[in-house]
Scaffold this motif. Structure first.
Motif, PDB file in Angstrom:
ATOM      1  N   UNK A  97       0.827  -1.207   0.000  1.00 47.15           N
ATOM      2  CA  UNK A  97       0.000   0.000   0.000  1.00 47.15           C
ATOM      3  C   UNK A  97       0.862   1.258   0.000  1.00 47.15           C
ATOM      4  N   UNK A  98       1.931   1.243   0.811  1.00 50.07           N
ATOM      5  CA  UNK A  98       2.774   2.436   0.897  1.00 50.07           C
ATOM      6  C   UNK A  98       3.555   2.680  -0.393  1.00 50.07           C
ATOM      7  N   UNK A  99       4.053   1.616  -1.018  1.00 51.44           N
ATOM      8  CA  UNK A  99       4.775   1.767  -2.289  1.00 51.44           C
ATOM      9  C   UNK A  99       3.863   2.397  -3.336  1.00 51.44           C
ATOM     10  N   UNK A 100       2.607   2.006  -3.326  1.00 47.89           N
ATOM     11  CA  UNK A 100       1.668   2.551  -4.307  1.00 47.89           C
ATOM     12  C   UNK A 100       1.343   4.014  -4.028  1.00 47.89           C
ATOM     13  N   UNK A 101       1.455   4.426  -2.768  1.00 48.43           N
ATOM     14  CA  UNK A 101       1.174   5.818  -2.412  1.00 48.43           C
ATOM     15  C   UNK A 101       2.369   6.722  -2.719  1.00 48.43           C
ATOM     16  N   UNK A 102       3.522   6.446  -2.101  1.00 43.68           N
ATOM     17  CA  UNK A 102       4.775   7.134  -2.405  1.00 43.68           C
ATOM     18  C   UNK A 102       5.895   6.418  -1.688  1.00 43.68           C
ATOM     19  N   UNK A 103       7.108   6.549  -2.210  1.00 37.64           N
ATOM     20  CA  UNK A 103       8.251   5.833  -1.646  1.00 37.64           C
ATOM     21  C   UNK A 103       9.161   6.711  -0.807  1.00 37.64           C
ATOM     22  N   UNK A 104       9.137   8.031  -1.019  1.00 36.82           N
ATOM     23  CA  UNK A 104      10.081   8.882  -0.312  1.00 36.82           C
ATOM     24  C   UNK A 104       9.714  10.349  -0.508  1.00 36.82           C
ATOM     25  N   UNK A 105       9.847  11.122   0.553  1.00 37.06           N
ATOM     26  CA  UNK A 105       9.817  12.581   0.428  1.00 37.06           C
ATOM     27  C   UNK A 105      10.923  13.219   1.257  1.00 37.06           C
ATOM     28  N   UNK A 106      11.473  12.476   2.221  1.00 35.11           N
ATOM     29  CA  UNK A 106      12.399  12.910   3.267  1.00 35.11           C
ATOM     30  C   UNK A 106      11.615  13.610   4.365  1.00 35.11           C
ATOM     31  N   UNK A 107      11.592  12.973   5.522  1.00 35.33           N
ATOM     32  CA  UNK A 107      10.798  13.482   6.644  1.00 35.33           C
ATOM     33  C   UNK A 107      11.230  14.877   7.062  1.00 35.33           C
ATOM     34  N   UNK A 108      12.507  15.203   6.848  1.00 32.90           N
ATOM     35  CA  UNK A 108      12.994  16.523   7.237  1.00 32.90           C
ATOM     36  C   UNK A 108      12.550  17.613   6.265  1.00 32.90           C
TER      37      UNK A 108
END
Length: 446
Positions: A88-99
């Motif tokens: 589910x998470x891969x389909x939503x997005x893989x990375x934005x950087x939490x910082x």
């Protein structure tokens, strides 16, 4: 026990070829040509599927897993809840950087760690990628809070492979040799090691360590005392009762941050959610990784809010720390542990393994000691009639077990400890069969 989710792999040991088989051998030849030789491989069978308590290799062999990827696949390699959450998470997005642009998953993991780690005080958490990275950041946090520099670790310790954690690790080969100079202000104290301590009780062993710390380091200089509640790579050493609580009491009295490195012992592995709980120890900071996210790279430091908040804004972090996919996996891992009662499962595995290993020791005087907790058990092998380590025997036993389709690991400062880390998803029939293979291996290896 029902296998916890994942693909419906037959839960059986199956040997079609020799171990390793021809396909694995061909891939291993490619590995030798493509991968830096510094990356060793204990058992060159190349895995194509895994789940429950088995690893299936490229030749179709099915091996019993008593290694869990070094205590990582605690809930199994393909638990349904973890696979679903990650998908589910891969389909939503893989990375934005939490910082940069944060997301809820990181916050939810921090909230979960604050809830399940020992102690009911106000806590904060920060997420990283590996156990070594988290240990290093625990030291940074302790130094920021105490405004002191020195760090104490213990004989036989293993804390990682970065420059600072190499210095904190005791064993020279293969972890430190040739990689210096190492980080300064790291000191070592004697551990409680019941098999080799001549009957020294835990409180007395702690006082021995404290005397070394006070005379060779000085409490006024000491930021953190870092210890594995049960040592991992050092040999699955369980300190005598009273050792850890006595150290905690001394740390509290001397403004020293007590850091529990639960990278290998955490998340139900020892028959408690965290190994500290066996003696009621509440650490100031607790470091977690390995079993936290079902095989995805994630680690954390969790601790008292006033200590965790000591570093300045921007002083902690990293590009991939708390990656959203790993966070989704971690939430599913904790939910699986709690839903499936895996703390109790670890205790049941301990009961089975302890009974079988004790029976094996009774007929084989090369087994000097049996120790561990939960699904983290070990035997220390010695020259009969002595406590002299027998590393050669340990290698031969491990190799013979591998050839029969049982994955076991070795460890210990002297390389003479066989360690067993079955996934908590292993069904009882495989657990018993693995122990049968181990027993037969001891009888046939002289």
């Amino acid at each position: 026990m029902t296998v916890i989710g994942g693909p419906s792999l037959p839960q059986e040991r199956r040997l079609i070829t020799s171990i390793p088989g021809p396909v694995s051998q061909a891939i291993q030849a490619r590995k030798v040509a493509a991968v830096a030789q510094g990356v060793g491989t204990m058992l060159p069978v190349y895995v194509v599927a895994a789940g429950g308590g088995v690893l299936v290799d490229a030749d179709g062999n099915s091996l019993i897993d008593f290694g869990s990827g070094i205590a990582v696949s605690t809930v199994g390699n393909s638990a349904t809840g973890v696979v679903s959450a990650v998908t589910d998470q891969v389909q939503a997005f893989t990375h934005t950087c939490f910082m940069i642009t944060p997301y809820d998953g990181y916050v939810a993991v921090a909230e979960t760690l604050n809830r399940i780690t020992p102690g009911d005080h106000d806590k904060r958490s920060v997420l990283f990628n590996s156990g070594a990275e988290a240990v290093e950041n625990a030291v940074k946090i302790a130094r920021a809070f105490t405004r002191k520099q020195a760090v104490v670790t213990f004989d036989h310790a293993y804390h990682g492979r970065t420059n600072l954690t190499m210095a904190m690790t005791a064993k020279n080969m293969p972890y430190k040799s040739g990689f210096g100079p190492l980080a300064p202000e790291v000191y070592r104290a004697p551990l409680s090691y019941p098999f080799r301590d001549g009957g020294l009780d835990g409180v007395t062993a702690a006082r021995r360590a404290i005397d070394v710390i006070e005379t060779q380091v000085g409490a006024a200089n000491l930021a953190a005392l870092v210890i594995e509640p049960i040592q991992g790579e050092g040999g699955f050493i369980v300190p005598a009762d009273g050792f850890l609580p006595t150290l905690v009491e001394w740390c509290r009295a001397n403004n020293v941050v007590f850091v529990a490195d639960e990278v290998q012992t955490g998340f139900a592995r020892t028959g408690a959610m965290f190994a500290c709980e066996h003696e009621g120890v509440v650490p100031d900071l607790i470091v977690t990784a390995k079993g936290i996210a079902g095989g995805l790279p994630l680690s954390a430091v969790t601790g008292r809010a006033e200590i965790m908040d000591a570093p300045h804004v921007g002083g902690l972090g990293g590009t991939y720390g708390g990656n959203p996919i790993a966070c989704a996996a971690a939430l599913a891992v904790v939910e699986t542990i709690e839903r499936e009662g895996l703390v109790d499962r670890a205790r049941a595995i301990e009961e089975t393994m302890l009974k079988r290993l004790t029976a094996l020791q009774a007929e084989d005087n090369r087994i000097g000691d049996i120790r561990g907790r939960g699904a983290m058990m070990a035997v220390e092998l010695v020259v009969p009639g002595t406590t002299d380590p027998d590393a050669d025997l340990t290698k031969r036993i491990a190799a013979a077990a591998h050839a029969q389709g049982l994955v076991v690991l070795t460890c210990g400062t002297h390389g003479n400890v066989l360690r067993f880390l079955p996934p908590l998803s292993i069904p009882d029939n495989l657990l018993h069969e693995g122990l049968d293979v181990l027993s037969q291996t001891f009888r046939e290896t002289r």
